[in-house]
Design an enzyme around this catalytic site. Structure first.
Site, PDB file in Angstrom:
ATOM      1  N   ASP A  33    -108.812  59.880 -27.961  1.00 15.53           N
ATOM      2  CA  ASP A  33    -109.428  60.745 -26.948  1.00 15.53           C
ATOM      3  C   ASP A  33    -110.454  61.623 -27.642  1.00 15.53           C
ATOM      4  O   ASP A  33    -110.247  62.005 -28.801  1.00 15.53           O
ATOM      5  CB  ASP A  33    -108.352  61.640 -26.296  1.00 15.53           C
ATOM      6  N   ASN A  34    -111.569  61.930 -26.971  1.00 14.81           N
ATOM      7  CA  ASN A  34    -112.512  62.883 -27.575  1.00 14.81           C
ATOM      8  C   ASN A  34    -112.253  64.309 -27.073  1.00 14.81           C
ATOM      9  O   ASN A  34    -112.945  65.246 -27.462  1.00 14.81           O
ATOM     10  CB  ASN A  34    -113.971  62.464 -27.336  1.00 14.81           C
ATOM     11  N   SER A  77    -112.447  58.354 -19.504  1.00 11.80           N
ATOM     12  CA  SER A  77    -113.590  58.623 -18.608  1.00 11.80           C
ATOM     13  C   SER A  77    -113.337  59.935 -17.887  1.00 11.80           C
ATOM     14  O   SER A  77    -112.204  60.224 -17.511  1.00 11.80           O
ATOM     15  CB  SER A  77    -113.739  57.525 -17.550  1.00 11.80           C
ATOM     16  N   TYR A 147    -120.738  57.605 -12.086  1.00 10.17           N
ATOM     17  CA  TYR A 147    -119.364  57.106 -12.260  1.00 10.17           C
ATOM     18  C   TYR A 147    -119.239  55.710 -11.641  1.00 10.17           C
ATOM     19  O   TYR A 147    -118.801  54.763 -12.296  1.00 10.17           O
ATOM     20  CB  TYR A 147    -118.396  58.073 -11.584  1.00 10.17           C
ATOM     21  N   LYS A 151    -118.603  52.201 -13.648  1.00  9.83           N
ATOM     22  CA  LYS A 151    -117.381  51.420 -13.422  1.00  9.83           C
ATOM     23  C   LYS A 151    -117.712  50.010 -12.940  1.00  9.83           C
ATOM     24  O   LYS A 151    -117.013  49.046 -13.264  1.00  9.83           O
ATOM     25  CB  LYS A 151    -116.477  52.137 -12.426  1.00  9.83           C
ATOM     26  N   THR A 177    -104.819  59.069  -7.367  1.00 15.60           N
ATOM     27  CA  THR A 177    -103.479  59.167  -7.954  1.00 15.60           C
ATOM     28  C   THR A 177    -103.233  60.616  -8.375  1.00 15.60           C
ATOM     29  O   THR A 177    -104.161  61.306  -8.788  1.00 15.60           O
ATOM     30  CB  THR A 177    -103.367  58.207  -9.158  1.00 15.60           C
TER      31      THR A 177
END
Ligand code: UDP
Length: 330
Positions: A33-34, A77, A147, A151, A177
């Site tokens: 992860d960044n 993302s 986005y 995707k 979610t």
């Protein structure tokens, strides 16, 4: 020898729950992860485990992982409309360049790769509910385009690696979610309403609130993703809960759940906000024998109880994550 899985976006909401699940299944998990939108708090309980390692790395740069890899799950993302506005270029890069790097890594390691796609590929859908055959109605140049198009590109390049290089690929189209560990200030409706409830503020409904969404509890989502990874199906699969509700009715459910006397206040609808969204999960049911099991009432109670149990200090941190330093460089 344990199976080894690389999970990108490991410190994020979905990524951290996936780390938990794969560790529980007996995998060696490498999280990456960044930390722009992710938070180490989500995985701090894993650092003491021998079977967990963490790489602080931005996947838009060349990705190197020593040793063998059996699986890669690409979940890095930004994932909320507010984040796309704040870090649009990073959003485009992680979906395109980041995916390219991870596909290259999967090819090199002969690993199976699952990429996290989204219901946003359907845009503001003209078909309802959305099944996997629908091509979508996306505005390429709108604020969500960064986005949505990243995707869509991600799906294309993944299928190209599958067809051209014979790579084992999986594509999950994730619908809204929710659950513990969501970032409270990311502007999405569930954390927004929960934060407002905890602060005793009125609930902000955008537009007339008649737009619909269908919310899936995190445990169901993770189960669907796990089963898809283990399946042999390379085309995209919707995973989400088809229980559809208008945002206005949802706000009323939150007021009932929290037992507070908040009012609903109306604010302008964001540009290109989809009017309706509901997954058609016929394929997932047939292919994976999967169906969501947690209803909204139960899932929202668990989520609200989780945020209520956090100390004021922790809540503040979750509300005020600031990535402005990062954005200056992109
Ligand atoms: N929304 C809202 N109030 C808020 C945040 C969001 O009414 O404080 C609405 C938003 O306009 C959208 C829906 O809730 O119609 C779901 O928004 P979210 O950002 O959670 O996800 P989306 O499905 O739009 O990506």
């Amino acid at each position: 020898m344990k199976k080894r899985v690389l999970i990108t976006g490991a410190a994020g909401f979905l990524g951290s729950h996936l780390c938990d699940r794969f560790l529980k299944e007996g995998f060696h998990v490498i999280g990456m992860d960044n930390l722009i939108t992710g938070d180490l708090k989500n995985i701090e309980h894993l650092f003491k485990l021998e079977d967990f390692e963490f790489y602080h790395h931005d996947v838009t740069k060349f990705v190197h992982v020593p040793g063998k890899l059996d699986y890669i799950l690409h979940f890095a993302s930004p994932a909320s409309p507010i984040d796309y506005l704040k870090i649009p270029i990073q959003t485009l890069k992680v979906g395109s360049l980041g995916t390219h790097n991870l596909l290259g890594l999967a090819k090199e390691k002969k690993a199976r790769i699952l990429i996290a796609s989204t219901s946003e590929v359907y845009g503001d859908p003209l078909v309802h509910p959305q099944n996997e055959e629908y091509y979508g109605n996306v505005n390429t140049i709108g604020p969500r385009g960064v986005y949505d198009e990243a995707k869509r590109f991600q799906e294309s390049i993944t299928m190209a690696y599958h067809r051209f290089h014979g790579l084992e690929t999986r594509i999950v189209r994730i619908f809204n979610t929710y659950g513990p560990r969501m970032r409270l200030n990311d502007g999405r409706v569930i954390p927004a309403f929960i934060g407002q409830a905890l602060r005793g503020e009125d609930l902000t409904v955008f537009g007339d609130g008649l737009q619909t969404r269908s919310f899936c509890y995190i445990d169901d989502q993770v189960e669907g993703i796990y089963r898809l990874l283990m399946s042999d199906y390379a085309d995209p699969v919707n995973i989400g809960n088809p229980d559809e509700i208008t945002i206005k009715d949802f706000a009323e459910e939150i007021i009932e759940l929290t037992g507070t006397d908040q009012k609903i206040v109306y604010q302008p609808l964001p540009v290109d906000d989809p009017l309706q969204r509901q997954p058609d999960i016929t394929l997932a049911k047939k292919l994976l024998g999967w169906t969501p099991t947690v209803n909204r009432h139960e899932g929202m109670k668990k989520t609200y109880d989780y945020f209520k149990s956090l100390s004021k200090e922790e809540l503040f941190k979750r509300e005020h994550k600031d990535f402005s330093n990062y954005t200056k460089r992109h």
